[in-house]
Design a protein around this motif. Sequence first.
Motif, short mmCIF file in Angstrom:
data_model
loop_
_atom_site.label_atom_id
_atom_site.label_comp_id
_atom_site.label_asym_id
_atom_site.label_seq_id
_atom_site.Cartn_x
_atom_site.Cartn_y
_atom_site.Cartn_z
N ASP A 1 0.83 -1.20 0.00
CA ASP A 1 0.00 0.00 0.00
C ASP A 1 0.87 1.26 0.00
OD1 ASP A 1 -2.97 0.89 0.49
OD2 ASP A 1 -1.68 2.20 1.67
N PRO A 2 0.68 2.16 -0.96
CA PRO A 2 1.55 3.33 -1.06
C PRO A 2 1.47 4.25 0.16
CG PRO A 2 0.09 3.19 -2.96
CD PRO A 2 -0.32 2.12 -2.02
N MET A 3 0.28 4.34 0.75
CA MET A 3 0.12 5.23 1.90
C MET A 3 0.74 4.62 3.17
SD MET A 3 -1.03 7.70 0.45
CE MET A 3 -2.05 8.41 -0.80
N TRP B 1 5.25 -3.61 -7.18
CA TRP B 1 4.32 -3.11 -8.20
C TRP B 1 4.86 -3.31 -9.62
CZ3 TRP B 1 -0.64 -1.86 -7.56
CH2 TRP B 1 -1.09 -1.59 -6.27
N ARG B 2 6.16 -3.56 -9.73
CA ARG B 2 6.77 -3.67 -11.06
C ARG B 2 6.88 -5.11 -11.54
NH1 ARG B 2 7.88 0.98 -9.13
NH2 ARG B 2 8.43 2.74 -10.49
N TYR C 1 -6.99 -3.89 -4.86
CA TYR C 1 -7.27 -2.49 -5.20
C TYR C 1 -8.14 -2.44 -6.44
CZ TYR C 1 -3.74 -1.51 -1.78
OH TYR C 1 -3.04 -1.46 -0.61
N ARG D 1 -2.70 -2.99 -13.84
CA ARG D 1 -1.78 -2.63 -12.74
C ARG D 1 -1.83 -1.12 -12.46
NH1 ARG D 1 2.63 -5.35 -10.66
NH2 ARG D 1 1.33 -7.18 -11.04
N GLN E 1 -4.94 -0.38 -10.67
CA GLN E 1 -4.83 -0.81 -9.26
C GLN E 1 -3.96 0.15 -8.47
OE1 GLN E 1 -3.42 -4.70 -10.27
NE2 GLN E 1 -5.41 -5.68 -9.95
N TYR E 2 -2.87 0.60 -9.07
CA TYR E 2 -1.98 1.50 -8.32
C TYR E 2 -2.68 2.83 -8.03
CZ TYR E 2 2.19 3.68 -6.56
OH TYR E 2 3.09 4.31 -5.72
N CYS F 1 -5.84 3.25 -7.74
CA CYS F 1 -6.82 2.96 -6.67
C CYS F 1 -6.11 2.93 -5.32
CB CYS F 1 -7.49 1.62 -6.90
SG CYS F 1 -8.79 1.68 -8.09
N SER F 2 -4.91 2.36 -5.31
CA SER F 2 -4.19 2.27 -4.04
C SER F 2 -3.76 3.66 -3.55
CB SER F 2 -2.98 1.34 -4.16
OG SER F 2 -1.94 1.99 -4.85
N LEU F 3 -3.71 4.63 -4.48
CA LEU F 3 -3.45 6.01 -4.06
C LEU F 3 -4.74 6.71 -3.63
CD1 LEU F 3 -0.91 7.20 -6.80
CD2 LEU F 3 -0.43 6.83 -4.39
N ARG F 4 -5.81 5.91 -3.52
CA ARG F 4 -7.14 6.34 -3.06
C ARG F 4 -7.85 7.23 -4.09
NH1 ARG F 4 -4.32 3.24 0.02
NH2 ARG F 4 -4.31 3.57 2.28
N ILE F 5 -7.58 6.99 -5.39
CA ILE F 5 -8.36 7.68 -6.42
C ILE F 5 -9.57 6.79 -6.70
CG2 ILE F 5 -8.33 8.62 -8.79
CD1 ILE F 5 -6.19 9.94 -7.16
N LEU G 1 -10.16 8.22 -12.62
CA LEU G 1 -9.33 7.01 -12.68
C LEU G 1 -9.15 6.57 -14.14
CD1 LEU G 1 -8.08 4.88 -10.69
CD2 LEU G 1 -10.12 3.54 -11.10
N MET H 1 4.70 1.37 -14.42
CA MET H 1 4.92 1.85 -13.05
C MET H 1 5.97 2.96 -13.04
SD MET H 1 2.71 0.44 -11.31
CE MET H 1 3.22 1.23 -9.81
N ASP I 1 5.44 6.89 -11.81
CA ASP I 1 6.37 7.59 -10.92
C ASP I 1 6.88 8.88 -11.57
OD1 ASP I 1 6.12 5.93 -8.83
OD2 ASP I 1 8.07 4.96 -8.98
#
Lengths: 689, 191
Positions: free
Chosen positions: A604-606, A663-664, A681, B23, B26-27, B29-33, B39, B67, B71
């Motif tokens: 989880d990023p947070m 994640w990669r 997610y 992916r 999902q990422y 979403c994991s940032l809470r978007i 999205l 990914m 970044d």
Amino acid sequence: MVSPTQSGMGVFRRVSFFLMVFALMGFLTWMFADLLWRVDVSVLNIALVLIFSVLSYPLCVGFWQAIIGFFSGLRERPPAMDQGGHRLPKPRSIAVNIPVYNEDIEMVLLRLKALYLSLKLTGQLDLFDFYLLSDSNRADSWVSEEYGWARLCRQLDAFDRIFYRRRKRNIHQKAGNLLDFCESWGRRYTYMVVLDADSLMDGGSLVTMAARMEADPKLGILQTIPLLTRARTRYGLLQQFANRLYGPLFSRGMNFWQGRKGNYWGHNAIIRVDPFIRHCALPDLPGRPPLGGKILSHDFVEAALMVKAGYAVRMDTSIGGSFEEGPPDALDSAMRDRRWCQGNLQHFWLLFAEQLHWASKLHFINGIFAYAGSLLWLLFLTLSTALAFEWEKSRLTLIPVHGTSPVGSLSIGAHALLLFGLVMSILILPKLLGYSHAALSPSLRGRFGGFVALTSMAAGEFVFSTLLAPVMMVFHSSFVLLTLSGKGIGWATQTRDHHGLAWWPALRSLRLHTASGLLLLLLSLQIGWKPMLWLSPIWAGLLLSVPLVVLSSRPARGWAARRFARASQSSAIEDQLTSGIINNDSTMAFFTDSADGFQNAVVDPMFNSIHVSILRETHAEETGIAVPEQSFFKLDPAGISPQRLFNLLESEASMRKLHHMVWRLSEGDLHPVWQRTIERYTLKPIFAP
Amino acid sequence: MEPLQLKLDHPELDDALSKAYLRVEQYLCSLRIHNKRILSELTHAILDDVRKRVLGGDAREPVQIAMDAIDQHVVSWYSGLMGLDSTAMETDRIRLSLFRADLAKQWSRYFLRTGNIPEHFLKEMREQTLRTIPESPSSATMQPELLDLGKIGKWAEDTWRLFGKWPVLGAITAGLAYLAALAFVIYFASL
């Protein structure tokens, strides 16, 4: 300041109270010795009289405390909630400390939030800083605490007001946790409020406590009386009801004799930091654990050391708004007692400390009796049954002589019945007084739902507690024996969920109880039906221990449960704290997924950014563990040793790299557990923001 | 936004890009978007970038490229907003800023966008640290005072020390105590 008159009054109260206790003990022992010796004088009889005399001590203390509590309650004013123009300490001079150890962090944070908002309403929030002092050693708890803390701070805009500290090594448990706080930040504060993970306090009460400390510079510790709250099981509700009905009576009675030489219960109290740092470090006890070594039950000892240093330790029965949550079932309660038992038995050594005040030693003695008394009761029951069995087996007719006590001329049966009635009245009277106090007061009676509801609930609680008493007696006796035989106990997290016990584990825990109940029933039947009836509360409680414990552990539902819940949670402050925030606030709920802490911290990023940031800000030492390679993710995390996972969690470089890598990697390079953790997610939020 | 131009005559690439798409989604979403429109737009934009890189000869796995692309987008967006040097940025600090600004709750429509960003959001995004403990600790030492436990305490201490030195002696003493207790019980039983 304490005037000599106040001090003299304290001595007078203590001396007169214990004179009353010893007088009643003497009378009871005389009656009992007379009963036995009218028939025979033997070694067994003498042993029984000695045990009885010791056992009568806690009975008589409880009896007098209840009577004094009853009468002092008649003139007591309702709880004082305002600081009434008293001087308050300067801003940010009070630290509110919440030690946590692998707790349900959502609930801890909700309680903290309730307190924070309640303090905000008083307009005195500025006086306080808050510390979440973690000793958690599970990856799950650690990561959740960090995330939960950060979210709470963001929600309340309290990043510089609520602090979070996790000890890498939890030396000396809770006492060590608080010592670490005192040594690191204690000097910044004049006072510290110590809460438990399940404590709930009203802001107004905290401000009142601060004002009272400020008004009395020789007051070292001010202890409030926490009421049980938020019980959801049948057992919990019964305990909560009893705590509300009888607790205040005993507290007031205890307060009468202890005065300014009171006790500290380890939470829901405010402490003057400077004398605490200077005088309350805990000494080691002679020998090794479980009876020697580090002191487990630190609170009693800290209070004694504070008194020794010339500061007062006072229990304030007039401050309301202080709550805690109790264990959900009898087995969990017994587990907690196991720890307390060991801690209290350790206090035996301190009875020999010449520098400690005798009032403090009385607290130690009462604490020891709370557990050792059970073993004595068991011994007493066994010996007296053996004696009755012996008499019955001899088939000799008893030829009693006249006794020396006032009832010595009665028949032996009438004498025994009278003594039994006397002991029972001493046992039951405190409950009767608690009930009468509520029944006679219109406001209290109304709070408990009226006369009929109060009476039926009190009767139900009486039957339940009577049946449960022998169960706890056997538990406590075994705890004392285990401790004396050198078997200590580790540090466990208290269960605070409410799902109910299963039958099989309960049967395993209570097989000794059930067998003892059956044995006692058979033995008493051998003597005759009368002794069998006399002993029925004991053998019935033991024999029924499994259904009693299992059924009482179930969530409370239905009319009676609602009535009990309403009756035992009735103050406006409590409603505001629990119904307003804790029961209806879902903003702190963030665990709607099943991944464990380590996986969350990696994926989880947070979670990851918060964890890494905390490691960076606290200058955590790198563990020296090699940063894992890609192949790490081919492994099931459940198969990796907890120590390695912990070492990785402690390494900033590893946690950054792992997040970057996971994640990669494509599906084929990830173990299904990691793949599932990522697949959680979706557009349906699994974490609250 | 330009629509994706996936080549249907490259089924393997199509499959890999689908996985990358998933992916990325999902990422984010994991940032809470959690806003579906935002999205979808962000995912498409990033996938478009990935597609260009793949077609431009980047031989790495599309998931990895995707990914890295996220970044890069995040770092250049954040450093541009804050006027910072993008080469010195650490992504975990940016993620922390997003958390502190409560991106998901109120600001997700500004994520990876430029222009007309509210000043309040920018202010909250500047926070890149979490202070868990007060800045200046105040050191003190809690030293236990010696409690004289009298002769019993000293005797117990000496006994433990002796048993520690001679464990056999401890075992013999415990055995004798057990035998004495047994004798006591037998005596009473025979009365």
